[in-house]
Design an enzyme around this catalytic site. Structure first.
Site, PDB file in Angstrom:
ATOM      1  N   LYS A  88       0.823  -1.201   0.000  1.00  0.00           N
ATOM      2  CA  LYS A  88       0.000   0.000   0.000  1.00  0.00           C
ATOM      3  C   LYS A  88       0.865   1.263   0.000  1.00  0.00           C
ATOM      4  O   LYS A  88       2.041   1.245   0.350  1.00  0.00           O
ATOM      5  CB  LYS A  88      -0.918   0.014   1.234  1.00  0.00           C
ATOM      6  CG  LYS A  88      -1.803  -1.218   1.354  1.00  0.00           C
ATOM      7  CD  LYS A  88      -2.680  -1.417   0.146  1.00  0.00           C
ATOM      8  CE  LYS A  88      -3.578  -2.631   0.311  1.00  0.00           C
ATOM      9  NZ  LYS A  88      -3.621  -3.486  -0.839  1.00  0.00           N
ATOM     10  N   ASP A  89       0.232   2.367  -0.375  1.00  0.00           N
ATOM     11  CA  ASP A  89       0.920   3.653  -0.432  1.00  0.00           C
ATOM     12  C   ASP A  89       1.370   4.102   0.953  1.00  0.00           C
ATOM     13  O   ASP A  89       0.735   3.785   1.957  1.00  0.00           O
ATOM     14  CB  ASP A  89      -0.006   4.722  -1.024  1.00  0.00           C
ATOM     15  CG  ASP A  89      -0.482   4.361  -2.423  1.00  0.00           C
ATOM     16  OD1 ASP A  89      -1.442   3.580  -2.526  1.00  0.00           O
ATOM     17  OD2 ASP A  89       0.109   4.861  -3.389  1.00  0.00           O
TER      18      ASP A  89
END
Length: 423
Positions: A88-89
């Site tokens: 994920k970011d």
């Protein structure tokens, strides 16, 4: 269709916008709260017992690998016991499920890590592994974009209704320091000394003076021990390579084994992604669209079946694509040789020849990194349903994407700004 005016787009292969419309501008991720990601999956585990404890992980402004290592350190276990489906970011609020081998639910409940919430959710007989998710749901706020015409965004979204190029997004390569694929190229060529130099020693205009100086020092001297005094402590990945080289001088290949397998595999994966992006841009530049199928194109069906279009099947393929029963796809090159069927394959073969790489080199690096890089078909377009709520000088976009699709690929079509404003 419009050509990007930004040099980085062309370096990374994202050379075209599918829409001729002007973008709305703005800036992405002014705050982590502006970028919210919720993983869509079949977890949590529903079994009463099992070797894997399934947990719901929510983090804010945490790098994926760093958060996993922090959780492992707090639990006193190896980070290799923790599995997850997707990276994920960092500058975001993200929610996903992780599995912990022989995890202790009581210990998990007692964890207190700033900006991280982790809750036991069940058990499973199987660990969560990369790719085992249904997709991601995004809620993204774009700020500081002036809108004088209320019809601008609806008209722009309508212009994207025929599909968006399924480029790999900026975070696959890096924006402020786009060297992930360059490090991977060095690995594929078997030059691990150069790979370390690229990863550790490539400076960026967007890093502070101390960091740039440390990188330049290593590039100029190659002295791992001395560079540890110059490279900032926060650059833990770079320092782990250098520590290995201090203990085992000249073992540049082995240095990358200090990284988790999922992390060290990303370099070669980035090369595959880069080649895909460039081949997709070549297709668009040649005037062959996202849904305009031709003889030699590959088509991919939802269940994974694929086919090469021939003169005899061209009409049927066009009908199937129009009915959204399949999509045109490009084959990302890897260790398995592939018979060329059409212009896209020929373009990819030309790109590989230009970079001096072949299937055998992917096979060799696969063996060393203990990760398969077989190659795979990837659809050339995505067509998410995009909802928007506009308030004064900000707009909130909501959409869902399948695994391997990038929110920044959607947003670049809407914003059309310098990639540096999308980090």
């Amino acid at each position: 269709m419009k050509k990007s005016p930004f040099p980085l787009d062309h370096i990374l292969g994202l050379s075209w916008y599918i829409s001729d419309s002007d973008g709305i501008g703005g800036r992405l991720r002014t705050e982590p709260e502006d970028f919210v990601v919720e993983e869509l999956s079949d977890y949590p585990g529903t079994e009463e017992s099992g070797p894997y404890l399934i947990c719901r992980l929510t983090k804010k402004n945490w790098d994926q690998q760093r958060s996993i290592k922090e959780i492992a350190n707090r639990l006193g276990i190896s980070h290799q016991r923790i599995g997850f489906a997707g990276t994920k970011d960092k500058r975001a609020i993200t929610t996903q499920y992780i599995s912990i081998y022989k995890g202790d639910s009581a210990a998990i409940s007692n964890l207190h890590i700033p900006d991280i919430s982790i809750e036991p959710a069940g058990y499973s007989q199987q660990q969560i592994s990369l790719g085992k998710l249904n997709g991601n749901r995004f809620t993204i706020t774009l700020a500081d974009h002036p809108l004088t015409n209320p019809d601008t965004i609806p008209e722009l979204l309508h212009s994207l209704s025929g599909g968006i190029p399924n480029y790999f997004g900026y975070q696959r390569f890096g924006v402020q320091r786009p060297i992930t694929h360059l490090t991977g190229l060095d690995m594929i060529h078997g030059d691990f000394k150069k790979a370390v130099e690229t990863f550790v020693g490539t400076p960026s205009d967007y890093e502070n003076e101390e960091t740039s100086a440390g990188r330049k020092f290593y590039r100029e001297t190659g002295d791992a021990k001395a560079a540890l005094h110059e490279i900032p402590v926060r650059l833990s990945l770079e320092r782990s390579l250098l520590h290995h080289l201090v203990n085992k001088p000249d073992d540049y290949a082995g240095a990358f084994h200090s990284f988790p397998r999922t992390l060290r595999s990303m370099f070669v994966s980035a090369v595959q992604s880069w080649l895909f992006n460039r081949a997709l841009s070549m297709r668009l530049e040649e005037g062959r669209g996202l849904s305009e199928v031709g003889v030699g194109d590959r088509i991919l069906f939802p269940e994974g079946k694929s086919d090469a279009v021939t003169t005899a099947t061209l009409r049927m393929a066009a009908m199937q694509i129009k009915r959204n029963r399949c999509s045109i796809a490009l084959f990302m090159p890897g260790s398995e040789p592939v018979e060329s069927t059409g212009p896209d394959d020929r373009n990819l073969a030309w790109l590989m020849e230009e970079e001096g790489i072949n299937a055998g080199m992917f096979a060799s690096v696969s063996s060393f990194l203990e990760t398969k890089f077989s190659g795979a078909l990837r659809p050339i377009s995505i067509n998410p349903e995009i909802l928007v709520n506009t308030e004064e000088n900000k707009s909130i976009f909501s959409f869902s994407l399948e695994p391997g699709q990038y929110a920044t690929t959607v947003l670049r079509e809407i914003m059309k700004v310098d990639p540096i404003f999308m980090t």
